[in-house]
Design an enzyme around this catalytic site. Sequence first.
Site, PDB file in Angstrom:
ATOM      1  NE  ARG A   1      -6.273   1.539   0.112  1.00  0.00           N
ATOM      2  CZ  ARG A   1      -6.271   2.684   0.784  1.00  0.00           C
ATOM      3  NH1 ARG A   1      -5.161   3.119   1.343  1.00  0.00           N
ATOM      4  NH2 ARG A   1      -7.366   3.389   0.902  1.00  0.00           N
TER       5      ARG A   1
ATOM      6  CG  ASN B   1      -1.815   1.160   1.333  1.00  0.00           C
ATOM      7  OD1 ASN B   1      -1.743   2.078   0.504  1.00  0.00           O
ATOM      8  ND2 ASN B   1      -2.667   1.180   2.343  1.00  0.00           N
TER       9      ASN B   1
ATOM     10  CG  ASP C   1      -7.153   8.498  19.594  1.00  0.00           C
ATOM     11  OD1 ASP C   1      -8.126   7.753  19.858  1.00  0.00           O
ATOM     12  OD2 ASP C   1      -5.983   8.146  19.753  1.00  0.00           O
ATOM     13  CG  MET C   2     -14.262   7.274  19.147  1.00  0.00           C
ATOM     14  SD  MET C   2     -15.253   8.795  19.307  1.00  0.00           S
ATOM     15  CE  MET C   2     -16.198   8.774  17.792  1.00  0.00           C
TER      16      MET C   2
ATOM     17  CG  ASN D   1      -8.005   8.324  11.749  1.00  0.00           C
ATOM     18  OD1 ASN D   1      -8.592   9.149  12.452  1.00  0.00           O
ATOM     19  ND2 ASN D   1      -6.773   7.936  11.982  1.00  0.00           N
TER      20      ASN D   1
ATOM     21  N   GLY E   1     -11.503   0.809  13.159  1.00  0.00           N
ATOM     22  CA  GLY E   1     -10.993   0.992  14.528  1.00  0.00           C
ATOM     23  C   GLY E   1     -12.070   1.391  15.527  1.00  0.00           C
TER      24      GLY E   1
ATOM     25  CD  GLU F   1      -9.287  -1.257   4.384  1.00  0.00           C
ATOM     26  OE1 GLU F   1      -8.923  -0.822   5.500  1.00  0.00           O
ATOM     27  OE2 GLU F   1      -9.556  -0.509   3.433  1.00  0.00           O
TER      28      GLU F   1
ATOM     29  NE  ARG G   1     -10.650  11.718   5.281  1.00  0.00           N
ATOM     30  CZ  ARG G   1     -10.605  10.466   4.852  1.00  0.00           C
ATOM     31  NH1 ARG G   1     -11.535  10.009   4.032  1.00  0.00           N
ATOM     32  NH2 ARG G   1      -9.644   9.651   5.229  1.00  0.00           N
TER      33      ARG G   1
ATOM     34  CG  HIS H   1     -14.339   1.176   7.108  1.00  0.00           C
ATOM     35  ND1 HIS H   1     -13.515   0.086   6.952  1.00  0.00           N
ATOM     36  CD2 HIS H   1     -13.531   2.198   7.479  1.00  0.00           C
ATOM     37  CE1 HIS H   1     -12.268   0.429   7.218  1.00  0.00           C
ATOM     38  NE2 HIS H   1     -12.252   1.716   7.533  1.00  0.00           N
TER      39      HIS H   1
ATOM     40  N   GLY I   1     -15.582   1.251  14.919  1.00  0.00           N
ATOM     41  CA  GLY I   1     -16.680   0.270  14.854  1.00  0.00           C
ATOM     42  C   GLY I   1     -16.353  -0.999  15.627  1.00  0.00           C
ATOM     43  CD  GLU I   2     -12.149  -3.765  13.523  1.00  0.00           C
ATOM     44  OE1 GLU I   2     -11.132  -3.975  14.208  1.00  0.00           O
ATOM     45  OE2 GLU I   2     -12.118  -3.649  12.287  1.00  0.00           O
TER      46      GLU I   2
ATOM     47  CG  HIS J   1     -13.442   3.021   3.559  1.00  0.00           C
ATOM     48  ND1 HIS J   1     -14.190   3.940   4.255  1.00  0.00           N
ATOM     49  CD2 HIS J   1     -12.163   3.304   3.840  1.00  0.00           C
ATOM     50  CE1 HIS J   1     -13.390   4.750   4.927  1.00  0.00           C
ATOM     51  NE2 HIS J   1     -12.143   4.382   4.689  1.00  0.00           N
TER      52      HIS J   1
HETATM   53  P1  AMP Z   1      -8.612   2.946  11.857  1.00  0.00           P
HETATM   54  O1  AMP Z   1      -8.473   4.101  10.912  1.00  0.00           O
HETATM   55  O2  AMP Z   1      -9.535   1.874  11.386  1.00  0.00           O
HETATM   56  O3  AMP Z   1      -7.284   2.411  12.332  1.00  0.00           O
HETATM   57  O4  AMP Z   1      -9.317   3.524  13.181  1.00  0.00           O
HETATM   58  C1  AMP Z   1      -8.742   4.569  13.930  1.00  0.00           C
HETATM   59  C2  AMP Z   1      -9.754   5.062  14.942  1.00  0.00           C
HETATM   60  O5  AMP Z   1     -10.155   3.969  15.795  1.00  0.00           O
HETATM   61  C3  AMP Z   1      -9.218   6.158  15.847  1.00  0.00           C
HETATM   62  O6  AMP Z   1     -10.179   7.193  15.971  1.00  0.00           O
HETATM   63  C4  AMP Z   1      -9.073   5.458  17.173  1.00  0.00           C
HETATM   64  O7  AMP Z   1      -9.229   6.338  18.238  1.00  0.00           O
HETATM   65  C5  AMP Z   1     -10.230   4.476  17.123  1.00  0.00           C
HETATM   66  N1  AMP Z   1     -10.093   3.447  18.135  1.00  0.00           N
HETATM   67  C6  AMP Z   1      -9.178   2.467  18.221  1.00  0.00           C
HETATM   68  N2  AMP Z   1      -9.347   1.768  19.370  1.00  0.00           N
HETATM   69  C7  AMP Z   1     -10.413   2.319  20.021  1.00  0.00           C
HETATM   70  C8  AMP Z   1     -11.090   2.060  21.238  1.00  0.00           C
HETATM   71  N3  AMP Z   1     -10.707   1.063  22.037  1.00  0.00           N
HETATM   72  N4  AMP Z   1     -12.149   2.821  21.563  1.00  0.00           N
HETATM   73  C9  AMP Z   1     -12.555   3.833  20.763  1.00  0.00           C
HETATM   74  N5  AMP Z   1     -11.943   4.137  19.599  1.00  0.00           N
HETATM   75  C10 AMP Z   1     -10.897   3.387  19.220  1.00  0.00           C
END
Ligand code: AMP
Length: 407
Positions: A99, A17, A290-291, A219, A338, A392, A249, A216, A340-341, A188
Amino acid sequence: MDLASKGAERLRVLVINSGSSSIKYRVFDADGLSLICRGAVDKIGEGKGIRRHWTAQGVDWKEEIDIKNHDEGLGSIFQALADTGMILDKNNLRGIGHRVVHGGTEFKQPVLIDDGVVETIRRTSSLAPLHNPTNLLGIEYSIRKFPDVPQVAVFDTAFHQSLPPHAYHYALPFDIYKRYGIRRYGFHGTSHQYVARLAAAHLDRPIEDLRLITLHLGNGASATAISGGRSVDTSMGLTPLEGLMMGTRSGDIDPAAHFFIMRQTGKSPEELESMLFHESGLLAIAGTNDMREVERLADGGSERACLAIDMYCHRIRKYIGGYYAVLGKADALVFTGGIGENSALVRKKTCEGLEGLGIHLDEDRNSSVSGEISEIQLAQGAVRLLVIKTDEEKEIARQTLKKARDD
Ligand code: AMP
């Protein structure tokens, strides 16, 4: 040395990627797609770069390294692989998957790369000027290094090429669409397709019989309506800016707000674009993208963080309702990415008030999610609520292998 004389040598699939400032890679066993190693080089051309490399055998490096350009970055990746005993060559590489962000309308599925494909990806670069050219740098380097290995391009947009015209057209003068390709493409796609396939396997039903809404939430974030395994609507559009609220965004805003903001602030189109892509979303409202941090701030009483979470989930609920209408019903709702999971709070607030659609969240199951797939609905829930870990790169590896075998 050919494969037969080498006997037991295992076949591999490499996934690359090659992004604008970083290159990520993964090597999978071609038999079963278990992950053998992965890594990345970051901050290319920014002075102090970082190289990371991890192997299933226990190597875990992180080092600073000055990487001037993509060729140097790719060279340093193959060096890291060789230094840990992973010599890839035409005998043990079954294929290389790349990718590619934007396939325009040309690419509806993965393709074996030849000169014509490279040229078409180059032509499509006007639609993704930040991504396609650097995706191509990775492709061109690996064609030079492995001219005899099948190289496959897997497009973020391809899965959404099944959208019907009424879902992909914008209500703009038709000439704008015809001359410049201004329409919804969606992104995505690899992730939405991967989790849809896993959902069908988990539910033990043919994907052709299922209607799914996949979310999905990473970020970047997008929602997709999937009918019979085909994407029929998706929230991202011409670019990955449209739709859900994201880390940095904005997602949907009134298109007229752009002109208003430019007039009021004197921002140029480039400055406004940068604001909408990089300074908006959770970051703009809560002060962080960062969630985990947003949730921590909300816990501590920050009104702006609470507002950010409410906005984030409200927007997702609107798309769920919209896609329920598009599909006529939903067999399952899938959370991935990140957020959703991992965010029980976002899943809970997203499902709130949707009981009328058959969405009933079990709070205990929601707070004890683990493994690749979890179900989090109450027994009476008509819609199965699934949390599925996306992968992915593994999907790119699977599609690469399939393409390399089929052709
Ligand atoms: P990704 O782009 O799929 O890697 O997702 C990144 C996002 O997932 C960021 O906003 C992270 O803060 C969020 N994230 C990862 N772990 C957690 C968690 N345990 N609780 C809440 N948000 C999370």
